[in-house]
Design an enzyme around this catalytic site. Structure first.
Site, mmCIF file in Angstrom:
data_model
loop_
_atom_site.group_PDB
_atom_site.id
_atom_site.type_symbol
_atom_site.label_atom_id
_atom_site.label_comp_id
_atom_site.label_asym_id
_atom_site.label_seq_id
_atom_site.Cartn_x
_atom_site.Cartn_y
_atom_site.Cartn_z
ATOM 1 N N TYR A 212 55.140 29.555 36.504
ATOM 2 C CA TYR A 212 56.318 29.990 37.588
ATOM 3 C C TYR A 212 55.584 30.174 38.913
ATOM 4 O O TYR A 212 54.728 30.945 39.045
ATOM 5 C CB TYR A 212 57.184 31.077 37.101
ATOM 6 N N ASP B 105 47.294 30.822 41.952
ATOM 7 C CA ASP B 105 48.563 31.490 42.252
ATOM 8 C C ASP B 105 48.335 33.007 41.667
ATOM 9 O O ASP B 105 48.357 33.239 40.505
ATOM 10 C CB ASP B 105 49.801 30.941 41.626
ATOM 11 N N LYS C 144 53.450 40.959 45.123
ATOM 12 C CA LYS C 144 53.539 42.089 44.546
ATOM 13 C C LYS C 144 52.671 43.430 44.873
ATOM 14 O O LYS C 144 53.101 43.963 45.923
ATOM 15 C CB LYS C 144 52.964 41.971 43.009
#
Length: 439
Positions: A146, A241, A273
């Site tokens: 994702y 990523d 994050k």
């Protein structure tokens, strides 16, 4: 509705009348585990408190950012000081460069950095930049990975390894999805075949440094290094990523644990994050010659009113400053303790499972002890029905787990012996609940 209705339920009813599904991010709706979500009103250290006043040991940690624990005093002090100076200026501020310097110092593959506001924005910009730099259109991604909700990466695999993808969400056009190749994870032969068929048109391969959105999946030995080799051979870029793993799995992210020692580096990385310490901040960085294709020095346009927001930058600087090697050693140790206790409880209840790990991130996959989970098909083939009763047993015992079996478990520097013991005490009953579940 009576006064005996839990406050969280009342809040959820109201939210559903105002927002699609009552949430602003789908996993929060508890759709995978059933029941109504808990509405949280405060957090401190390793704990969350819901609207009904119940306290939970938190194993979500805001999906990663709360590495130091919730409401860490140094982060709060930095944020309060920044707020006193003003919320947003629409102009450059010193902490933008301060945070960029910290990232560059920790991750040697980053020569330039661009701040954005979300992980989706970071990966979207990285993909656009790769296309602009290479002059090519196709992107390779892996099933189960994702990278945010940008149209081009919400794509599902076509009918064969080297065929173009199909839309993976309503609203994604066939033309957009056709610019993506979706391949099985951990399969370098599939990557080689895709480049053999489309190599001159492939701008980049994008992959999670270690997947954590189909549950945690460990990259096979040499897999990420192989992606680096193949992309270099064909003049494409490798986008790593690290929105979830960056500064969470280690001092320099997952690449710092693996790739740096293996002698390869991605061309671009994305972060989110932890880099914002709980504030909406993300970034992309990498090779200077590639990054300098971004405006204002290059032809690839990107902009954002709140990019580099001063309050978010202050939170990021404070978080990374206090995310010392000792913090990572603590989180690593707690992760090993908890995953071992989880496995022992499930073994004791006779529940077949495997623990999937990437650094200090881990997840459980039911019914997979024979082969583990190495790709999306493996993840989809597990006994997912066992997770909901396991989850609700833990929740009833005051432990807040990810409300989906396909998510990672997170710990923090604030998870002390008392917090860990509360989790350990809750595991046997939850394991028995999983054992008694039926499809």
């Amino acid at each position: 509705m009576t006064s005996n209705t839990p406050v969280s339920d009342q809040l959820f009813d109201r939210a559903r009348s105002l927002m699609p599904g009552g949430v602003n991010s789908p996993v929060r709706a508890f759709g995978s585990v059933g029941g109504n979500p808990k509405f949280m009103v405060s957090a401190k250290g390793a704990y969350l408190t819901d609207a009904d006043g119940k306290e939970y040991v938190d194993l979500v940690c805001s999906w990663g950012p709360a590495l130091l624990g919730h409401a860490h005093p140094a982060v709060l002090d930095a944020v309060h000081a920044a707020v006193d100076r003003g919320l947003s200026f629409g102009a450059s501020t010193p902490d933008e460069a301060n945070l960029a310097a910290i990232v560059k110092d920790r991750v040697s593959a980053v020569e330039r950095l661009r701040m954005v506001s979300t992980g989706t924005e970071a990966t979207m910009t990285a993909v656009r930049l790769a296309r602009g730099f290479t002059g090519r259109n196709l992107i390779i991604k892996f099933a189960g990975c994702y990278h945010g909700h940008l149209d081009g990466l919400l794509a599902a695999a076509g009918s064969g390894v080297a065929t173009l993808a199909l839309p993976g969400s309503a609203g994604v056009t066939e033309a957009t999805a056709a610019e993506t190749l979706v391949l099985p994870y951990n399969d370098l032969d599939a990557v080689e075949a895709a480049f053999a068929a489309h190599g001159k048109n492939i701008a980049a391969v994008i992959t999670e440094a270690a997947p954590a959105n189909m549950g945690v999946v460990t990259p096979g030995e040499g897999f990420n290094a192989g992606l680096s080799r193949i992309t270099k051979e064909h003049g494409a870029l490798l986008i790593l990523d690290e929105v979830l793993t960056g500064f969470r799995t280690g001092y320099a992210g997952y690449w710092g644990l693996t790739g740096r020692q293996e002698g390869w580096a991605p061309d671009l990385l994305t972060f989110g994050k932890v880099i914002g310490g709980g504030m909406p901040t993300a970034a992309l960085g990498g090779r200077a010659d590639v990054m300098d294709y971004l405006a204002p020095v290059g032809p690839v346009y990107q902009a954002g009113t709140l990019s580099g927001n001063p309050v978010a930058m202050a939170a990021g600087v404070a978080t990374l400053t206090h995310a010392t090697p000792e913090v990572y050693a603590h989180v690593d140790a707690r992760s090993l303790e908890l995953s071992a206790a989880l496995s022992a409880a499930l073994d004791g209840a006779g529940v077949d499972h495997s623990i999937q790990r990437a650094g200090n991130l881990f997840s459980v996959a039911f019914g997979t002890s024979a082969h583990g989970v190495h790709n999306y098909d493996d993840a989809q083939g597990q006994e997912t029905f066992r997770y909901a009763p396991f989850f609700h047993s833990m929740l009833d015992s005051g432990v807040y787990l990810p409300p989906s079996v396909f998510e990672a478990w997170f710990l923090s520097a604030a998870h002390d012996d008392a917090a860990m013991n509360r989790i350990f005490d809750a595991l046997p009953a939850a394991a028995k609940a999983a054992a008694s579940a039926s499809a």
